[in-house]
Scaffold this motif. Structure first.
Motif, mmCIF file in Angstrom:
data_model
loop_
_atom_site.group_PDB
_atom_site.id
_atom_site.type_symbol
_atom_site.label_atom_id
_atom_site.label_comp_id
_atom_site.label_asym_id
_atom_site.label_seq_id
_atom_site.Cartn_x
_atom_site.Cartn_y
_atom_site.Cartn_z
ATOM 1 N N SER A 1 0.814 -1.221 0.000
ATOM 2 C CA SER A 1 0.000 0.000 0.000
ATOM 3 C C SER A 1 0.846 1.269 0.000
ATOM 4 C CB SER A 1 -0.934 0.006 1.212
ATOM 5 O OG SER A 1 -0.206 -0.282 2.396
ATOM 6 N N HIS B 1 -0.087 4.652 2.813
ATOM 7 C CA HIS B 1 -0.987 3.538 3.129
ATOM 8 C C HIS B 1 -2.427 4.015 3.247
ATOM 9 C CE1 HIS B 1 -2.663 -0.022 4.962
ATOM 10 N NE2 HIS B 1 -3.049 0.678 6.005
ATOM 11 N N THR C 1 -3.822 -5.340 -1.014
ATOM 12 C CA THR C 1 -2.397 -5.509 -0.724
ATOM 13 C C THR C 1 -1.911 -6.944 -0.809
ATOM 14 O OG1 THR C 1 -2.801 -5.775 1.652
ATOM 15 C CG2 THR C 1 -2.432 -3.527 0.834
#
Length: 416
Positions: free
Chosen positions: A16, A23, A335
């Motif tokens: 990410s 993220h 992810t």
């Protein structure tokens, strides 16, 4: 119980992105970061999609000696720790070495390093391995390297419970704080992407063999067919509340309760764990927090993406919350599943959600599978009670759950 442990720093190094801001943008935007494996040639394997930390430069976070002696898994841990300490406003070297500790979770150790050295042993002219093989491949290597580099000489350790370990490490950090160590580093990273590591995972029969990253990993969905492996994770600064307040630290939230159980039975290759034992871990976490099931804002589940495991997880959630469970949100499809690093990453997502005063929408499922009809969060919303339940299961019967209470949100404009 009068000693309280809070999270004051978060370091994310994951598919990410590197850092909490990257993220959070990935989670909020719902951007998929999985793709073809590039760390080695996966052409001969049925699974060729994974979550990698794109553009990661380990030399920015570790010196030449560390890079030579350690695996990429440890490089990711060194980077996440450096980011977490900076985020917490703490120095990189402990001013009171015996008052600082590090407790991370691990599973498989240094896979890429070990792969290279074993190939030298099998096929090289010297039939030897390098001097650092035992150091880099060892499952406790990251904890050892961090303890040495940052001078954390308090009670350090490593927990091994596969994905559940990422939550167990935080629970252990809280216990360590309550026993008198004011600063503990917790969390986990992972790098399960090497030929040998992928072969080991394939043996379980739980990996996805879908080549399209958009469709490869869909937990709780009718089209679910396994998980996509991933590297990375998150590291946290867990600090005694008085210590944090005395230095004016920002607080993300507090770990208020946890529970860990084990199935204690061999379920065989077609098993899916024991929903009853998993539910007990959740109840223990809620009870120890003094929190009622109806107070929970959001659940971040294990979300393995294997139909029988997804149904078992949904069954456990219904056993705890009844027919009206709280909203469920998972971002692992974006992810991949980074084992213990993935559950640590879920903790980071929950704490950032409270920091930004926004519960992010779940990355699926599009069509919930029969038995998986949970209240998946379809659109972002504001938290009500600022309580999250993060859940994880480790292969071979480990179950863990963690309750987080978020701090008040940042002033408008400060969380951007």
């Amino acid at each position: 119980m009068s000693v309280r442990a809070v999270v004051t720093g978060i370091g994310v190094v994951a598919p990410s992105g590197v850092g909490v801001d990257a993220h959070w943008r990935t989670v909020v935007d719902g951007t998929r970061r999985t793709g073809p494996i590039t760390l080695f040639d996966p052409a001969g394997y049925p699974t060729r999609v994974a979550g990698e930390v794109s553009g990661f430069d380990p030399s920015a976070y570790a010196d030449a000696r560390q890079l030579v002696q350690t695996d990429r898994w440890t490089h990711l841990g060194l980077a996440a720790t450096k980011l977490a300490l900076a985020d917490a406003g703490l120095p990189e070297r402990a001013p009171d070495p015996y008052g600082w500790a590090v407790t991370l979770a691990s599973s498989s150790g240094g896979n890429l390093f070990g792969q290279r050295e074993l190939q030298r042993l099998w096929g090289g002219a010297s039939r030897t391995v390098g001097a650092y093989q035992s150091i880099a491949w060892f499952y406790a290597a990251s904890v050892g390297q961090l303890s040495i580099h940052h001078q954390f000489k308090g009670p350090c350790g490593v927990l091994v419970a596969e994905s559940a370990g990422g939550l167990d490490s935080l629970a252990h950090a809280v216990r360590t704080v309550r026993r008198g160590t004011p600063v503990v580093l917790a969390g986990a990273t992972e790098c399960p992407l090497s030929p040998y590591a992928l072969a080991c995972q394939l043996r379980s029969g739980l990996l996805s063999d879908v080549s399209d990253p958009e469709a490869a990993y869909r937990p709780f969905d009718r089209s679910a067919g396994g998980y996509v492996p991933a590297e990375g994770g998150a590291v946290f600064v867990v600090e005694e509340l008085g210590h944090a307040l005395a230095r004016g630290a920002r607080v993300y939230g507090e770990v208020t309760g946890w529970g860990a159980t084990h199935d204690a039975v061999h379920t065989g290759p077609d098993g899916a764990g024991d929903p009853g034992r998993y539910a007990r871990a959740m109840r223990l976490a809620l009870d120890r927090s003094g929190v009622g099931a109806d107070e929970v804002d959001v659940v971040l589940p294990d979300a393995l993406g294997v139909p029988r495991y997804d149904r078992a997880e949904a069954e456990a959630l219904r056993a705890v919350f009844g027919d009206r469970p709280p909203p469920v949100s998972t971002h692992k499809p974006l992810t991949g599943r980074a084992h213990q690093g993935g559950s640590a990453l879920d903790v980071a997502t929950a704490l950032l959600a409270f920091r930004h005063d926004t519960l992010p929408a779940s990355a699926g499922p599009r069509r919930p599978a029969p038995g998986c009809e949970l209240d998946f969060l379809r659109t972002p919303r504001q938290p009500r009670s600022r309580l999250a339940l993060v859940c994880a299961r480790g292969f071979d019967g480990f179950n863990s759950a963690l309750v987080l209470r978020g701090a008040p949100p940042a002033p408008r404009g400060a969380a951007e």
